[in-house]
Write a protein that holds these residues in place. Structure first.
Motif, PDB file in Angstrom:
ATOM      1  N   TYR A 278       0.835  -1.200   0.000  1.00 43.64           N
ATOM      2  CA  TYR A 278       0.000   0.000   0.000  1.00 43.64           C
ATOM      3  C   TYR A 278       0.876   1.259   0.000  1.00 43.64           C
ATOM      4  CZ  TYR A 278      -3.753  -3.249   1.191  1.00 43.64           C
ATOM      5  OH  TYR A 278      -4.659  -4.285   1.185  1.00 43.64           O
ATOM      6  N   PRO A 279       1.705   1.427  -1.044  1.00 46.61           N
ATOM      7  CA  PRO A 279       2.603   2.595  -1.080  1.00 46.61           C
ATOM      8  C   PRO A 279       1.865   3.912  -1.277  1.00 46.61           C
ATOM      9  CG  PRO A 279       2.691   1.398  -3.155  1.00 46.61           C
ATOM     10  CD  PRO A 279       1.867   0.553  -2.213  1.00 46.61           C
ATOM     11  N   GLU A 280       0.606   3.833  -1.662  1.00 43.62           N
ATOM     12  CA  GLU A 280      -0.196   5.049  -1.766  1.00 43.62           C
ATOM     13  C   GLU A 280      -0.702   5.506  -0.405  1.00 43.62           C
ATOM     14  OE1 GLU A 280      -3.127   1.682  -1.857  1.00 43.62           O
ATOM     15  OE2 GLU A 280      -1.102   2.066  -2.606  1.00 43.62           O
ATOM     16  N   VAL A 281      -0.623   4.643   0.604  1.00 42.56           N
ATOM     17  CA  VAL A 281      -1.105   4.949   1.953  1.00 42.56           C
ATOM     18  C   VAL A 281       0.049   5.326   2.879  1.00 42.56           C
ATOM     19  CG1 VAL A 281      -2.295   4.030   3.994  1.00 42.56           C
ATOM     20  CG2 VAL A 281      -3.100   3.419   1.688  1.00 42.56           C
ATOM     21  N   TYR A 282       1.167   4.597   2.780  1.00 51.10           N
ATOM     22  CA  TYR A 282       2.282   4.773   3.715  1.00 51.10           C
ATOM     23  C   TYR A 282       3.511   5.351   3.020  1.00 51.10           C
ATOM     24  CZ  TYR A 282      -0.677   1.601   6.344  1.00 51.10           C
ATOM     25  OH  TYR A 282      -1.749   1.026   6.968  1.00 51.10           O
ATOM     26  N   GLY A 283       4.129   6.311   3.681  1.00 55.30           N
ATOM     27  CA  GLY A 283       5.360   6.883   3.158  1.00 55.30           C
ATOM     28  C   GLY A 283       6.577   6.054   3.486  1.00 55.30           C
ATOM     29  N   GLY A 284       6.444   5.147   4.453  1.00 60.53           N
ATOM     30  CA  GLY A 284       7.577   4.319   4.819  1.00 60.53           C
ATOM     31  C   GLY A 284       7.255   3.393   5.969  1.00 60.53           C
ATOM     32  N   ALA A 285       8.244   2.579   6.325  1.00 56.06           N
ATOM     33  CA  ALA A 285       8.058   1.596   7.385  1.00 56.06           C
ATOM     34  C   ALA A 285       9.327   1.482   8.213  1.00 56.06           C
ATOM     35  CB  ALA A 285       7.691   0.238   6.802  1.00 56.06           C
ATOM     36  N   ILE A 286       9.123   1.383   9.529  1.00 53.30           N
ATOM     37  CA  ILE A 286      10.205   1.094  10.471  1.00 53.30           C
ATOM     38  C   ILE A 286      10.146  -0.403  10.761  1.00 53.30           C
ATOM     39  CG2 ILE A 286      11.052   1.468  12.815  1.00 53.30           C
ATOM     40  CD1 ILE A 286       9.840   4.293  12.651  1.00 53.30           C
ATOM     41  N   CYS A 287      11.179  -1.117  10.354  1.00 51.54           N
ATOM     42  CA  CYS A 287      11.191  -2.579  10.469  1.00 51.54           C
ATOM     43  C   CYS A 287      12.337  -2.992  11.387  1.00 51.54           C
ATOM     44  CB  CYS A 287      11.363  -3.215   9.096  1.00 51.54           C
ATOM     45  SG  CYS A 287      10.245  -2.568   7.824  1.00 51.54           S
ATOM     46  N   MET A 288      12.025  -3.236  12.659  1.00 51.04           N
ATOM     47  CA  MET A 288      13.048  -3.600  13.633  1.00 51.04           C
ATOM     48  C   MET A 288      13.121  -5.117  13.788  1.00 51.04           C
ATOM     49  SD  MET A 288      12.719  -0.677  16.575  1.00 51.04           S
ATOM     50  CE  MET A 288      13.342   0.972  16.256  1.00 51.04           C
ATOM     51  N   SER A 289      14.338  -5.635  13.698  1.00 48.50           N
ATOM     52  CA  SER A 289      14.564  -7.089  13.786  1.00 48.50           C
ATOM     53  C   SER A 289      13.536  -7.851  12.955  1.00 48.50           C
ATOM     54  CB  SER A 289      14.493  -7.549  15.246  1.00 48.50           C
ATOM     55  OG  SER A 289      15.402  -6.851  16.055  1.00 48.50           O
ATOM     56  N   PRO A 290      13.378  -7.494  11.680  1.00 50.66           N
ATOM     57  CA  PRO A 290      12.288  -8.049  10.879  1.00 50.66           C
ATOM     58  C   PRO A 290      12.529  -9.507  10.490  1.00 50.66           C
ATOM     59  CG  PRO A 290      13.690  -6.693   9.516  1.00 50.66           C
ATOM     60  CD  PRO A 290      14.195  -6.529  10.921  1.00 50.66           C
ATOM     61  N   ALA A 291      11.445 -10.272  10.494  1.00 51.09           N
ATOM     62  CA  ALA A 291      11.518 -11.693  10.137  1.00 51.09           C
ATOM     63  C   ALA A 291      11.276 -11.862   8.637  1.00 51.09           C
ATOM     64  CB  ALA A 291      10.499 -12.485  10.949  1.00 51.09           C
ATOM     65  N   PHE A 292      12.164 -11.276   7.817  1.00 50.25           N
ATOM     66  CA  PHE A 292      12.022 -11.375   6.364  1.00 50.25           C
ATOM     67  C   PHE A 292      12.196 -12.808   5.880  1.00 50.25           C
ATOM     68  CE2 PHE A 292      13.783  -6.825   6.225  1.00 50.25           C
ATOM     69  CZ  PHE A 292      12.520  -6.277   6.160  1.00 50.25           C
ATOM     70  N   LYS A 293      13.079 -13.534   6.546  1.00 47.39           N
ATOM     71  CA  LYS A 293      13.411 -14.890   6.120  1.00 47.39           C
ATOM     72  C   LYS A 293      13.650 -15.741   7.354  1.00 47.39           C
ATOM     73  CE  LYS A 293      16.709 -17.304   3.074  1.00 47.39           C
ATOM     74  NZ  LYS A 293      17.125 -18.348   4.048  1.00 47.39           N
ATOM     75  N   TYR A 294      12.860 -16.777   7.535  1.00 42.59           N
ATOM     76  CA  TYR A 294      13.043 -17.682   8.666  1.00 42.59           C
ATOM     77  C   TYR A 294      12.425 -19.021   8.335  1.00 42.59           C
ATOM     78  CZ  TYR A 294       8.162 -16.571   9.731  1.00 42.59           C
ATOM     79  OH  TYR A 294       6.803 -16.406   9.646  1.00 42.59           O
ATOM     80  N   ASN A 369      16.233   7.226  16.905  1.00 40.78           N
ATOM     81  CA  ASN A 369      16.843   7.525  15.613  1.00 40.78           C
ATOM     82  C   ASN A 369      15.909   7.163  14.467  1.00 40.78           C
ATOM     83  OD1 ASN A 369      19.227   8.532  16.676  1.00 40.78           O
ATOM     84  ND2 ASN A 369      20.208   6.539  16.711  1.00 40.78           N
ATOM     85  N   ALA A 370      15.183   6.059  14.633  1.00 41.32           N
ATOM     86  CA  ALA A 370      14.279   5.622  13.571  1.00 41.32           C
ATOM     87  C   ALA A 370      13.159   6.632  13.346  1.00 41.32           C
ATOM     88  CB  ALA A 370      13.701   4.248  13.917  1.00 41.32           C
ATOM     89  N   ILE A 371      12.539   7.095  14.412  1.00 42.38           N
ATOM     90  CA  ILE A 371      11.390   7.986  14.257  1.00 42.38           C
ATOM     91  C   ILE A 371      11.817   9.349  13.720  1.00 42.38           C
ATOM     92  CG2 ILE A 371      11.394   8.876  16.628  1.00 42.38           C
ATOM     93  CD1 ILE A 371       8.337   7.968  14.437  1.00 42.38           C
ATOM     94  N   GLN A 372      13.043   9.774  14.049  1.00 47.44           N
ATOM     95  CA  GLN A 372      13.515  11.066  13.564  1.00 47.44           C
ATOM     96  C   GLN A 372      13.779  11.067  12.058  1.00 47.44           C
ATOM     97  OE1 GLN A 372      16.270  13.447  16.309  1.00 47.44           O
ATOM     98  NE2 GLN A 372      16.367  11.393  17.214  1.00 47.44           N
ATOM     99  N   LEU A 373      14.016   9.900  11.479  1.00 49.71           N
ATOM    100  CA  LEU A 373      14.183   9.826  10.026  1.00 49.71           C
ATOM    101  C   LEU A 373      12.943  10.320   9.295  1.00 49.71           C
ATOM    102  CD1 LEU A 373      15.964   6.406   9.446  1.00 49.71           C
ATOM    103  CD2 LEU A 373      16.900   8.685   9.050  1.00 49.71           C
ATOM    104  N   TYR A 374      11.781  10.059   9.896  1.00 52.18           N
ATOM    105  CA  TYR A 374      10.524  10.369   9.225  1.00 52.18           C
ATOM    106  C   TYR A 374       9.912  11.688   9.699  1.00 52.18           C
ATOM    107  CZ  TYR A 374      10.848   5.505   7.758  1.00 52.18           C
ATOM    108  OH  TYR A 374      11.279   4.326   7.216  1.00 52.18           O
ATOM    109  N   PHE A 375      10.012  11.962  10.980  1.00 48.27           N
ATOM    110  CA  PHE A 375       9.312  13.119  11.540  1.00 48.27           C
ATOM    111  C   PHE A 375      10.246  14.103  12.251  1.00 48.27           C
ATOM    112  CE2 PHE A 375       5.860   9.757  11.809  1.00 48.27           C
ATOM    113  CZ  PHE A 375       5.224  10.182  10.656  1.00 48.27           C
ATOM    114  N   GLY A 376      11.533  13.990  12.003  1.00 50.45           N
ATOM    115  CA  GLY A 376      12.483  14.898  12.620  1.00 50.45           C
ATOM    116  C   GLY A 376      12.287  16.321  12.114  1.00 50.45           C
ATOM    117  N   LYS A 377      12.600  17.293  12.975  1.00 52.04           N
ATOM    118  CA  LYS A 377      12.491  18.698  12.588  1.00 52.04           C
ATOM    119  C   LYS A 377      13.491  18.988  11.465  1.00 52.04           C
ATOM    120  CE  LYS A 377       9.421  20.722  15.328  1.00 52.04           C
ATOM    121  NZ  LYS A 377       9.862  21.706  16.341  1.00 52.04           N
ATOM    122  N   LYS A 378      13.040  19.654  10.427  1.00 50.15           N
ATOM    123  CA  LYS A 378      13.884  19.912   9.267  1.00 50.15           C
ATOM    124  C   LYS A 378      14.644  21.236   9.356  1.00 50.15           C
ATOM    125  CE  LYS A 378      11.966  16.271   7.399  1.00 50.15           C
ATOM    126  NZ  LYS A 378      12.689  14.992   7.328  1.00 50.15           N
TER     127      LYS A 378
END
Length: 380
Positions: A278-294, A369-378
């Motif tokens: 749903y790239p039309e809904v979300y600008g990005g994703a924070i994926c911590m320790s993601p289970a991409f492959k297990y 650090n993760a949240i500041q990537l998206y909503f940090g003051k510019k």
């Protein structure tokens, strides 16, 4: 052996001399130091372990001090588990009565016996909770998704929300919402502390004010967060019905650039899946320790022929225990994303902490650090 040691965990591996099988037998042998007046249970991250229910999988009693449990598993299956007396108030503990952390292993290529000695149990008292909710929260109880179990939703409102009636806010959506804000509902008494973290970052003028939406998981977490029929229902409702609920009831900035999704482990996987699908809904994703492959699951192979999406991914991982097992999937995903046009430190960010474990406490440390990537003051 030191008689003062009250916890002994060790594995003995037996290599089969007969014909090789696709399955391995894992046998748990449990010894208690003191008899108990109740059944003993094993619980863990796999369905055969009850999906973290404390009273679904009862151990077979051999005598007053000895119990056992056996299961045929696929090799290289990721296992996390604990022991209880049928209630989270009574968990296997160290000599001081402090509950164990998750025990973990990857099932080997040959039959295995795991010996566990349990010397103590938590005493049933309410565990000490570190922290509290900081700020204002509201709840939606028993949010219904057709075909899935109902779940609660916690909504954290930024400091200025109630006094500044004209301001609108970006939104961070989080999976495993019970673990994000309130330590009393967190699975292990430690939350992500996103409320304290965001409050402090705002006070330090490092972060925009945001709304945080934490969606609780259910007993069907593995299915809801996976590439399953229930998972498809969950993701569709998350991107449509849930977003509509929040945008209708709160003053949000609804565009994708101001809508981010986050989670850890399987929650990290489903966060990626949502942004990807749903790239039309979300600008990005924070994926911590993601289970991409297990085990036999590999999400990278599922999406390998998809085109590049206009989203920003933050991906991180620790270096101990479960995170070490998940690292090959992280490496493979990063390599794939780069191959289709993602650029490091532009729309793809990777953080590795080799000292970190697979835990709420460690994810909380990496969250600022993760949240500041998206909503940090510019403008600072």
């Amino acid at each position: 052996m030191n008689n003062n040691l009250l916890l002994i965990i060790f594995c003995i591996f037996f290599i089969s001399c007969g014909q090789q099988s696709d399955k391995v037998n894992v046998n748990w042998k449990i010894k208690l130091n003191t008899p108990v007046n109740s059944d003993v249970y094993i619980t863990g991250n796999q369905p055969f372990l009850g999906g973290w229910s404390p009273n679904k999988v009862k151990l077979e009693k051999v005598d007053d001090l000895h119990y056992q449990f056996s299961k045929e598993l696929d090799p290289k299956q990721l296992i996390e588990y604990k022991f209880t007396l049928g209630d989270w108030k009574f968990q296997a503990a160290d000599k001081n009565g402090k509950e164990w952390g998750n025990l973990e292993f990857e099932s080997p290529l040959s039959d295995t016996t795991i010996h566990v000695e349990i010397s103590n149990w938590t005493d049933g008292s309410t565990p000490k909770i570190s922290g509290q909710i900081t700020g204002d929260v509201e709840y939606f109880k028993d949010f219904k998704i057709e075909g899935l179990l109902n779940r609660d939703i916690i909504v954290w409102l930024p400091p200025s929300y109630k006094r500044n009636k004209r301001q609108k806010y970006p939104v961070l959506y989080m999976h495993d919402g019970q673990n994000t804000i309130d330590p009393k509902t967190s699975s292990f008494g430690v939350d992500w502390q996103v409320d304290e973290t965001v409050t402090q970052l705002v006070e330090d003028n490092l972060l925009q004010e945001i709304i945080i939406v934490g969606v609780y998981c259910t007993d069907d977490r593995s299915d809801d967060y996976g590439d399953t029929k229930k998972g498809k229902l969950y993701r569709k409702a998350f991107a449509t019905e849930l977003k509509k609920l929040i945008d209708t009831n709160y003053r949000t900035v609804p565009e994708k650039e101001n809508t981010i999704v986050a989670g850890s482990s399987m929650g990290g996987l489903v966060s990626f899946m949502l942004a990807w699908e749903y790239p039309e809904v979300y600008g990005g994703a924070i994926c911590m320790s993601p289970a991409f492959k297990y085990e036999d699951f590999d999400y990278i192979d599922i999406i390998k022929n998809d085109p590049k999406k206009e989203v920003v991914f933050y991906i991180d991982n620790g270096g101990k225990g479960v995170d070490k097992i998940l690292q090959p999937g992280v490496d493979k995903m990063i390599s794939h994303l780069k191959s289709i046009g993602f650029t490091m430190d532009k729309n793809l960010f990777l953080v590795e902490d080799k000292t970190a474990k697979h835990s709420e406490g460690d994810w909380a440390k990496r969250f600022p650090n993760a949240i500041q990537l998206y909503f940090g003051k510019k403008d600072i």
